[in-house]
Design a protein around this motif. Structure first.
Motif, PDB file in Angstrom:
ATOM      1  N   ILE A  54       0.744  -1.076  -0.095  1.00  0.00           N
ATOM      2  CA  ILE A  54       0.160  -0.094   0.020  1.00  0.00           C
ATOM      3  C   ILE A  54       0.838   1.283  -0.037  1.00  0.00           C
ATOM      4  N   GLU A  55       1.940   1.250   0.771  1.00  0.00           N
ATOM      5  CA  GLU A  55       2.962   2.450   0.717  1.00  0.00           C
ATOM      6  C   GLU A  55       3.660   2.577  -0.613  1.00  0.00           C
ATOM      7  N   THR A  56       3.911   1.516  -1.171  1.00  0.00           N
ATOM      8  CA  THR A  56       4.418   1.702  -2.614  1.00  0.00           C
ATOM      9  C   THR A  56       3.470   2.427  -3.610  1.00  0.00           C
ATOM     10  N   GLU A  57       2.044   1.936  -3.567  1.00  0.00           N
ATOM     11  CA  GLU A  57       1.217   2.425  -4.284  1.00  0.00           C
ATOM     12  C   GLU A  57       0.839   3.847  -4.244  1.00  0.00           C
ATOM     13  N   ILE A  58       1.099   4.174  -2.909  1.00  0.00           N
ATOM     14  CA  ILE A  58       0.585   5.788  -2.429  1.00  0.00           C
ATOM     15  C   ILE A  58       1.679   6.498  -2.850  1.00  0.00           C
ATOM     16  N   ALA A  59       2.901   5.953  -2.931  1.00  0.00           N
ATOM     17  CA  ALA A  59       4.135   6.603  -3.573  1.00  0.00           C
ATOM     18  C   ALA A  59       4.263   6.834  -5.112  1.00  0.00           C
ATOM     19  N   VAL A  60       3.448   5.921  -5.625  1.00  0.00           N
ATOM     20  CA  VAL A  60       3.325   5.910  -7.082  1.00  0.00           C
ATOM     21  C   VAL A  60       2.147   6.922  -7.427  1.00  0.00           C
ATOM     22  N   ILE A  61       1.166   6.923  -6.754  1.00  0.00           N
ATOM     23  CA  ILE A  61      -0.026   7.984  -6.877  1.00  0.00           C
ATOM     24  C   ILE A  61       0.666   9.376  -6.872  1.00  0.00           C
ATOM     25  N   GLN A  62       1.539   9.749  -5.914  1.00  0.00           N
ATOM     26  CA  GLN A  62       2.098  10.919  -5.533  1.00  0.00           C
ATOM     27  C   GLN A  62       3.285  11.348  -6.430  1.00  0.00           C
ATOM     28  N   ASP A  63       3.500  10.322  -7.652  1.00  0.00           N
ATOM     29  CA  ASP A  63       4.602  10.566  -8.533  1.00  0.00           C
ATOM     30  C   ASP A  63       4.324  11.848  -9.491  1.00  0.00           C
ATOM     31  N   ASP A  64       5.291  12.624  -9.911  1.00  0.00           N
ATOM     32  CA  ASP A  64       5.202  13.686 -10.744  1.00  0.00           C
ATOM     33  C   ASP A  64       4.472  13.363 -12.035  1.00  0.00           C
ATOM     34  N   SER A  65       4.735  12.248 -12.587  1.00  0.00           N
ATOM     35  CA  SER A  65       4.268  11.831 -14.087  1.00  0.00           C
ATOM     36  C   SER A  65       2.732  11.698 -13.756  1.00  0.00           C
ATOM     37  N   ILE A  66       2.139  11.260 -12.717  1.00  0.00           N
ATOM     38  CA  ILE A  66       0.553  11.285 -12.537  1.00  0.00           C
ATOM     39  C   ILE A  66       0.056  12.764 -12.352  1.00  0.00           C
ATOM     40  N   ALA A  67       0.771  13.376 -11.562  1.00  0.00           N
ATOM     41  CA  ALA A  67       0.287  14.874 -11.319  1.00  0.00           C
ATOM     42  C   ALA A  67       0.375  15.729 -12.473  1.00  0.00           C
TER      43      ALA A  67
ATOM     44  N   ILE B  96      -7.071   2.980  -0.212  1.00  0.00           N
ATOM     45  CA  ILE B  96      -6.457   4.282  -0.234  1.00  0.00           C
ATOM     46  C   ILE B  96      -7.127   5.372  -0.462  1.00  0.00           C
ATOM     47  N   ALA B  97      -7.246   6.385   0.508  1.00  0.00           N
ATOM     48  CA  ALA B  97      -8.121   7.745   0.340  1.00  0.00           C
ATOM     49  C   ALA B  97      -7.221   8.766  -0.551  1.00  0.00           C
ATOM     50  N   ILE B  98      -7.598   9.267  -1.621  1.00  0.00           N
ATOM     51  CA  ILE B  98      -7.178  10.448  -2.466  1.00  0.00           C
ATOM     52  C   ILE B  98      -7.938  11.314  -2.243  1.00  0.00           C
ATOM     53  N   THR B  99      -7.356  12.575  -1.469  1.00  0.00           N
ATOM     54  CA  THR B  99      -7.818  13.839  -1.194  1.00  0.00           C
ATOM     55  C   THR B  99      -7.405  14.922  -1.980  1.00  0.00           C
ATOM     56  N   TYR B 100      -8.282  15.775  -2.444  1.00  0.00           N
ATOM     57  CA  TYR B 100      -7.739  17.187  -2.919  1.00  0.00           C
ATOM     58  C   TYR B 100      -8.704  18.351  -2.684  1.00  0.00           C
ATOM     59  N   THR B 101      -7.695  19.183  -2.312  1.00  0.00           N
ATOM     60  CA  THR B 101      -8.382  20.559  -1.639  1.00  0.00           C
ATOM     61  C   THR B 101      -8.204  21.837  -3.028  1.00  0.00           C
ATOM     62  N   ASP B 102      -9.475  22.288  -2.980  1.00  0.00           N
ATOM     63  CA  ASP B 102      -9.492  23.365  -4.016  1.00  0.00           C
ATOM     64  C   ASP B 102     -10.396  24.489  -3.592  1.00  0.00           C
ATOM     65  N   ARG B 103     -10.597  25.600  -3.871  1.00  0.00           N
ATOM     66  CA  ARG B 103     -11.652  26.465  -3.779  1.00  0.00           C
ATOM     67  C   ARG B 103     -12.974  26.156  -4.258  1.00  0.00           C
ATOM     68  N   ASP B 104     -12.853  25.380  -5.354  1.00  0.00           N
ATOM     69  CA  ASP B 104     -14.009  25.230  -6.129  1.00  0.00           C
ATOM     70  C   ASP B 104     -14.350  23.569  -5.691  1.00  0.00           C
ATOM     71  N   PRO B 105     -15.598  23.366  -4.953  1.00  0.00           N
ATOM     72  CA  PRO B 105     -15.829  22.044  -4.643  1.00  0.00           C
ATOM     73  C   PRO B 105     -16.166  21.023  -5.821  1.00  0.00           C
ATOM     74  N   VAL B 106     -16.692  21.660  -6.870  1.00  0.00           N
ATOM     75  CA  VAL B 106     -16.759  20.677  -8.033  1.00  0.00           C
ATOM     76  C   VAL B 106     -15.418  20.199  -8.495  1.00  0.00           C
ATOM     77  N   ARG B 107     -14.617  21.279  -8.673  1.00  0.00           N
ATOM     78  CA  ARG B 107     -12.965  20.895  -9.456  1.00  0.00           C
ATOM     79  C   ARG B 107     -12.467  20.025  -8.565  1.00  0.00           C
TER      80      ARG B 107
END
Length: 771
Positions: free
Chosen positions: A104-117, A175-186
């Protein structure tokens, strides 16, 4: 004057004046005093609380709301198959808690990788070039990750990762993936897009990882296909050239090990079959060559797979079904792949810790350097282990090649033996056996390649979306109640810290306990802070500034009565007729104290004279409301007689004043003359008590000159203003010049302060009705 051998006040018994030392009360601070500091500095604490509260309210009012959207994915158990060697996701079935956590920690690191971002930002239109017009509010044109400048790309990725939070759901495969933004829809769209890009990354990663090995297998199949065609063509040409048929000669089973020729030696073809030893040995060697070739291809496939240096592919060898893998030193030596898999887990944990620290402390935090070094060390160990595994695979390949070569040499030697036979049927059997073995090997490798391609395509199904992100209804920040509570708590902590800091840097004296402890002198009296009377006055008191006359029942008036009593008691055994009153520094309320003390003694019926000896900054004439043209300077210069320079108080007939007189640049010279002693002697004979208002001790020496002619000296301090250093120098200066110090008086004392509340248990000022 006192005798030179008499012990001086302010000095321990048996200790000389020149060796006087002071006790420092700062070395002993009680817990009670520490606890009273916040209340003592309550203005600072209250101000900090108010400041932080205003900041908290300001943030709640003007801060843009930020929303958090969370998508949850699940890592399913991987389905086992015959070609799991090319799967990118390691099998989760039967894993222990540590292995699952590492996965799980490996997959978390993959999700946070620059290529996915970068992929998410590209899909969401978040990659934009800077607007050439810096003053324009419009965004720049859309760009691709390749067209962005490196510095801007890194800034955008860092900002994206700052808004992205990926964490494990405790005790689960989620694995919980959370994003913070001013627009709730975005915010919801970006969170879901991260999941989509992650699944796309897994699929493309699996295919790209297996591409190189699949291409090699395809090339081998091409070579085998040509070999099968040639062998079959050779059989056909031999049959045609020698007019033979395998069906006719009964050699159709030679490929499966039969070396008998039916009907040979029998009449009419009805005799029993005849065994040919050369063909038996040749068939046996042919089978062994086939097995050796298959084993060599298996070891070569293992070596090719390790040569890719892909950690996922190497780790998947543990569940692979390649030929010869069970006997390979890759699995049997050096604990197999256990060390390699353990290092992968450590690397994944280190990447997660690095990403978490970078998000929490920023990219320039020194702690990131330690984590980067740790990650590099683990990566180096992992590379070293991959080199060892690759070397073991290479050794297996070399050994398999040597074995195959030896068998082929034996097979070729046996072919020479059989070729010497003049029987054409032997050659035909050889050609048919080669064609049959080539065909079998081709069929096996082709089936393995198809299984590998199918498994690589199905591996992405191991990740499913458990709960997609939805637009939140309420903002994550600001939360008014929480912010206000935190502001109050933070203001309290800041105020207390600032209060203790100010207290530690405060060198002034505030209470009698500090003064007595430091100076070893008694405190004769404490004069409360004199508050100006606010109600209008008429008549003779209209211009009066003395609390003793204006408000005789006030705490200030009572303090002067207490001081009068203290001086009376201190004079037991010695008649105090002439008292010098001085201070350490200017502005400590000396003249005010002399004036009110004179009124206090005059109220008892004594005939009191106040001599204003502060020739530089006289003030007594203003308190008496008389002119200063004729006074002490005229008397010392011999210009006036004693009676001519005296002035009586307009409201108290027993109080008289000898003002400073005209200002003179030779103040010290006038006081050093013998005339001052004559003046004091005349005043002693004509008045019951003489109070001399002397200038401060530390700036000028006038107080020393006059003090040696007096019966005693009173030192005046101002609470919250006179420093400890000034008190030390003040007492040392008087003691060094043999000035008899009666004691000290503290002016402008706040009787409602915590120091006095802790001693008396109530507000002393309130005892007098707040007057």
């Amino acid at each position: 004057m006192i005798d030179e051998n008499e012990t001086q006040p302010g000095l321990p018994r048996g200790q000389s004046t020149e060796s006087s030392r002071f006790f420092n009360p700062e070395d002993q601070v009680s817990l009670r005093e520490l606890a009273l500091v916040p209340w003592k500095r309550r203005g600072v604490v209250g101000g900090c609380i108010a400041f932080c509260l205003v900041i908290g309210i300001f943030i709640c009012v003007f801060m843009h709301p930020r929303y958090r959207a969370t998508a949850t994915i699940e890592l399913n158990e991987e389905k086992s198959s015959g070609a799991d060697m090319l799967s990118n996701l390691a099998s989760l079935a039967g894993e222990g808690p540590d292995e699952l956590k590492t996965k799980i920690e490996t997959e978390i690191a993959v999700i946070q990788d620059d290529s996915i971002a970068l992929a998410v930002m590209n899909k969401m239109g978040m990659l934009r070039l800077e607007n050439p017009d810096r003053f324009s509010k419009e965004e720049g044109p859309l760009a691709t990750p390749e067209s962005l400048p490196a510095k801007q790309r890194e800034a955008l990725v860092s900002n994206f990762r700052g808004h992205l939070q990926v964490k494990e759901v405790e005790s689960s495969r989620l694995i919980a993936i959370t994003y913070t933004d001013r627009d709730p829809v975005r915010a919801a769209k970006i969170a879901n897009q991260v999941v989509a890009e992650y699944k796309s990354y897994l699929l493309s990663s699996n295919f790209s990882s297996s591409k190189e090995v699949s291409q090699w297998l395809s090339s081998q199949l091409g070579d085998l296909s040509e070999q099968v065609a040639k062998s079959q063509q050779a059989v056909a040409e031999f049959e045609r050239s020698h007019n033979l048929s395998a069906a006719m000669l009964g050699l159709a089973t030679l490929g499966s090990g039969s070396s008998s020729i039916p009907g040979v030696g029998g009449a009419g073809g009805g005799g029993s079959s005849v065994r040919i030893p050369e063909l038996d040995r040749l068939a046996t060697l042919n089978d062994e060559v086939t097995q050796a070739e298959a084993l060599r291809l298996g070891h070569e496939a293992i070596y090719r797979l390790t040569a890719t240096e892909n950690p996922d592919l190497i780790s998947s060898l543990g569940s692979s079904s390649l030929p010869g893998l069970s006997n390979s030193t890759v699995m049997s030596q050096g604990n197999g792949l256990e060390v390699f898999n353990a290092l992968r887990g450590q690397e994944a944990a280190a990447r997660v810790a690095y990403a978490s620290a970078e998000t929490k402390y920023g990219p320039k935090n020194p702690h990131l350097t330690d984590l980067a070094n740790q990650l590099k060390s683990i990566h180096d160990q992992l590379q070293s282990e991959m080199v060892k595994i690759k070397q073991r695979a290479k050794n297996d390949l070399v050994l398999a090649q040597q074995n195959e070569q030896a068998l082929r040499s034996a097979f070729e030697a046996q072919k020479l033996v059989t070729s010497k036979m003049n029987d054409d049927i032997v050659q035909l059997g050889v050609l048919m056996a080669q064609a049959r073995s080539s065909r079998d090997l081709y069929d096996i490798l082709y089936a393995k390649l198809q299984e590998a391609n199918i498994d690589a395509g199905n591996s992405a199904t191991n990740v499913t979306v458990a709960d997609p992100a939805r637009p939140p209804g309420n903002p994550w920040v600001p939360q008014p109640f929480l912010f206000i509570v935190l502001s109050l708590f933070g203001g309290l902590l800041l105020g207390m810290g600032l209060a203790y800091l100010i207290e530690s840097q405060d060198d002034t004296l505030t209470d009698s306990f500090q003064v007595e402890t430091m100076s070893n002198l008694p405190v004769l009296g404490m004069i409360p802070f004199n508050r100006v009377e606010t109600k209008p006055r008429e008549g003779p008191l209209a211009a009066e500034s003395s609390a003793f006359l204006v408000s005789p029942e006030s705490a200030t008036a009572e303090s002067f009565r207490s001081l009068r009593s203290g001086l009376t008691l201190s004079g037991v055994g010695r008649k105090l007729r002439v008292i010098s009153i001085t201070s350490a520094l200017p502005g400590e309320g000396k003249s005010f104290t002399v004036y009110n003390l004179g009124l206090a003694f005059a109220a008892t019926g004594l005939k009191v004279l106040i001599i204003d000896a502060d020739l530089r900054r006289p003030r007594q004439h203003a308190l008496f409301r008389v002119a200063r043209e004729e006074g002490l300077t005229d008397l010392l210069a011999g210009l006036k007689s004693f009676d001519e320079v005296l002035a009586v108080h307009p409201l108290e007939p027993n109080l008289w004043l000898l003002s400073a007189g005209r200002q003179s640049p030779l103040a010290s010279e006038l006081l050093e003359s013998d005339e001052i002693e004559k003046v004091i002697k005349a005043a002693r004979e004509r008045f019951d008590l003489v109070l001399i208002d002397n200038p401060p001790v530390l700036p000028v020496a006038d107080a020393i000159i006059v003090g040696i002619h007096c019966d005693g000296t009173i030192g005046l301090l101002r609470a919250g203003r006179t420093s400890r250093k000034a008190l030390r120098r003040f007492v040392q200066t008087l003691a060094r010049n043999r000035i008899h110090i009666l004691g000290l008086v503290i002016e402008a004392v706040d009787m409602s302060a915590t120091e006095y509340r802790s001693v008396y248990g109530y507000n002393v000022q309130s005892y007098y009705g707040g007057k």
